[in-house]
Design a protein around this motif. Sequence first.
Motif, PDB file in Angstrom:
ATOM      1  N   GLY A 195       0.845  -1.200   0.000  1.00 40.91           N
ATOM      2  CA  GLY A 195       0.000   0.000   0.000  1.00 40.91           C
ATOM      3  C   GLY A 195       0.877   1.244   0.000  1.00 40.91           C
ATOM      4  O   GLY A 195       2.016   1.221  -0.490  1.00 40.91           O
ATOM      5  N   VAL A 199       3.121   4.468  -0.250  1.00 36.19           N
ATOM      6  CA  VAL A 199       3.935   4.967  -1.379  1.00 36.19           C
ATOM      7  C   VAL A 199       4.372   3.801  -2.277  1.00 36.19           C
ATOM      8  O   VAL A 199       4.499   3.959  -3.493  1.00 36.19           O
ATOM      9  CB  VAL A 199       5.132   5.785  -0.846  1.00 36.19           C
ATOM     10  N   ASP A 200       4.536   2.626  -1.682  1.00 34.07           N
ATOM     11  CA  ASP A 200       4.898   1.420  -2.457  1.00 34.07           C
ATOM     12  C   ASP A 200       3.818   1.149  -3.503  1.00 34.07           C
ATOM     13  O   ASP A 200       4.094   0.966  -4.699  1.00 34.07           O
ATOM     14  CB  ASP A 200       5.015   0.251  -1.471  1.00 34.07           C
ATOM     15  N   GLY A 225       4.561   5.722   7.729  1.00 33.73           N
ATOM     16  CA  GLY A 225       3.145   5.387   7.490  1.00 33.73           C
ATOM     17  C   GLY A 225       2.801   4.093   8.193  1.00 33.73           C
ATOM     18  O   GLY A 225       2.763   4.016   9.431  1.00 33.73           O
TER      19      GLY A 225
HETATM   20  N1  APR Z   1       4.177  10.343  -2.389  1.00 33.84           N
HETATM   21  C1  APR Z   1       4.911  10.697  -1.295  1.00 33.84           C
HETATM   22  N2  APR Z   1       4.706  10.190  -0.072  1.00 33.84           N
HETATM   23  C2  APR Z   1       3.704   9.281   0.068  1.00 33.84           C
HETATM   24  C3  APR Z   1       2.897   8.859  -1.020  1.00 33.84           C
HETATM   25  C4  APR Z   1       3.172   9.436  -2.283  1.00 33.84           C
HETATM   26  N3  APR Z   1       2.468   9.109  -3.378  1.00 33.84           N
HETATM   27  N4  APR Z   1       1.997   7.943  -0.544  1.00 33.84           N
HETATM   28  C5  APR Z   1       2.223   7.820   0.773  1.00 33.84           C
HETATM   29  N5  APR Z   1       3.243   8.623   1.153  1.00 33.84           N
HETATM   30  C6  APR Z   1       3.818   8.811   2.487  1.00 33.84           C
HETATM   31  C7  APR Z   1       2.984   8.418   3.665  1.00 33.84           C
HETATM   32  O1  APR Z   1       2.043   9.448   3.988  1.00 33.84           O
HETATM   33  C8  APR Z   1       4.055   8.278   4.744  1.00 33.84           C
HETATM   34  O2  APR Z   1       4.363   9.548   5.314  1.00 33.84           O
HETATM   35  O3  APR Z   1       4.951   7.965   2.582  1.00 33.84           O
HETATM   36  C9  APR Z   1       5.283   7.785   3.955  1.00 33.84           C
HETATM   37  C10 APR Z   1       5.609   6.304   4.167  1.00 33.84           C
HETATM   38  O4  APR Z   1       4.400   5.578   4.414  1.00 33.84           O
HETATM   39  P1  APR Z   1       4.181   4.089   3.808  1.00 33.84           P
HETATM   40  O5  APR Z   1       4.018   4.188   2.348  1.00 33.84           O
HETATM   41  O6  APR Z   1       3.088   3.483   4.601  1.00 33.84           O
HETATM   42  O7  APR Z   1       5.556   3.339   4.070  1.00 33.84           O
HETATM   43  P2  APR Z   1       6.147   2.712   5.428  1.00 33.84           P
HETATM   44  O8  APR Z   1       5.614   3.393   6.636  1.00 33.84           O
HETATM   45  O9  APR Z   1       7.630   2.677   5.205  1.00 33.84           O
HETATM   46  O10 APR Z   1       5.556   1.232   5.439  1.00 33.84           O
HETATM   47  C11 APR Z   1       5.997   0.339   4.450  1.00 33.84           C
HETATM   48  O11 APR Z   1       3.768  -0.170   3.812  1.00 33.84           O
HETATM   49  O12 APR Z   1       2.919   0.128   1.724  1.00 33.84           O
HETATM   50  C12 APR Z   1       3.469  -0.782   2.559  1.00 33.84           C
HETATM   51  O13 APR Z   1       4.552  -2.344   1.085  1.00 33.84           O
HETATM   52  C13 APR Z   1       4.772  -1.326   2.045  1.00 33.84           C
HETATM   53  O14 APR Z   1       4.813  -3.048   3.683  1.00 33.84           O
HETATM   54  C14 APR Z   1       5.380  -1.814   3.324  1.00 33.84           C
HETATM   55  C15 APR Z   1       4.954  -0.752   4.324  1.00 33.84           C
END
Ligand code: APR
Length: 186
Positions: free
Chosen positions: A38, A40-41, A125
Amino acid sequence: MSVLKNQKYTMTAVCGDITRLEVDAIVNAANKTLLGGGGVDGAIHRAAGPQLLEACRKLNGCETGQAKLTRGYDLPAKYVIHTVGPVYRGRPDDAVLLADCYRNTLTLALEKKFSSIAFPAISCGVYGYPMDAAARIAVTTTADFLKQRDVLIDVIFVLFSPAALDIYEKFLQSPMGVKNYREKLC
Ligand code: APR
């Protein structure tokens, strides 16, 4: 915008969607499987298209704190550097592993002679890392890493909310010898 003399690198905080940045590499906050998720991934995989997942399948996963490279495919960015942040547990190791994400990603970027790289707020996140503590680690680790090397690179921290941007701004303005520049895109 303030530009410090003799600085070969810049560090900038912006608010927006990292998948839209036209830079040499954007950084993905991935999980150990590197098979998408989910946050940013998910956004990066959706924007890059199915070839990104095909390429990630060949990487055999990634350990926490490590970094691996793929092309960007349908993204405006040329490459994606996938790194796996720590799941926040409130232990000293959390900070070490999060700093490793920035160091190992920057090491890879310099090996490839990238001149621009964009980071999301890794682990802030789903992985629950408090933004303030993570921002301090992101900015100080990056500044220390670049100060020790004579490199020309633009580092952009891409935040997904004005509140997160405010937190990064606080650290970018501190006397750490980094350029600070703030742009409100969201
Ligand atoms: N651009 C920039 N930042 C983003 C975007 C985007 N399009 N989408 C989300 N973010 C931000 C979130 O708001 C958060 O501040 O990226 C930051 C990291 O959040 P996550 O994406 O949830 O990443 P993380 O906390 O490292 O958790 C990783 O989540 O999505 C899964 O596969 C991933 O299992 C892994 C876990």
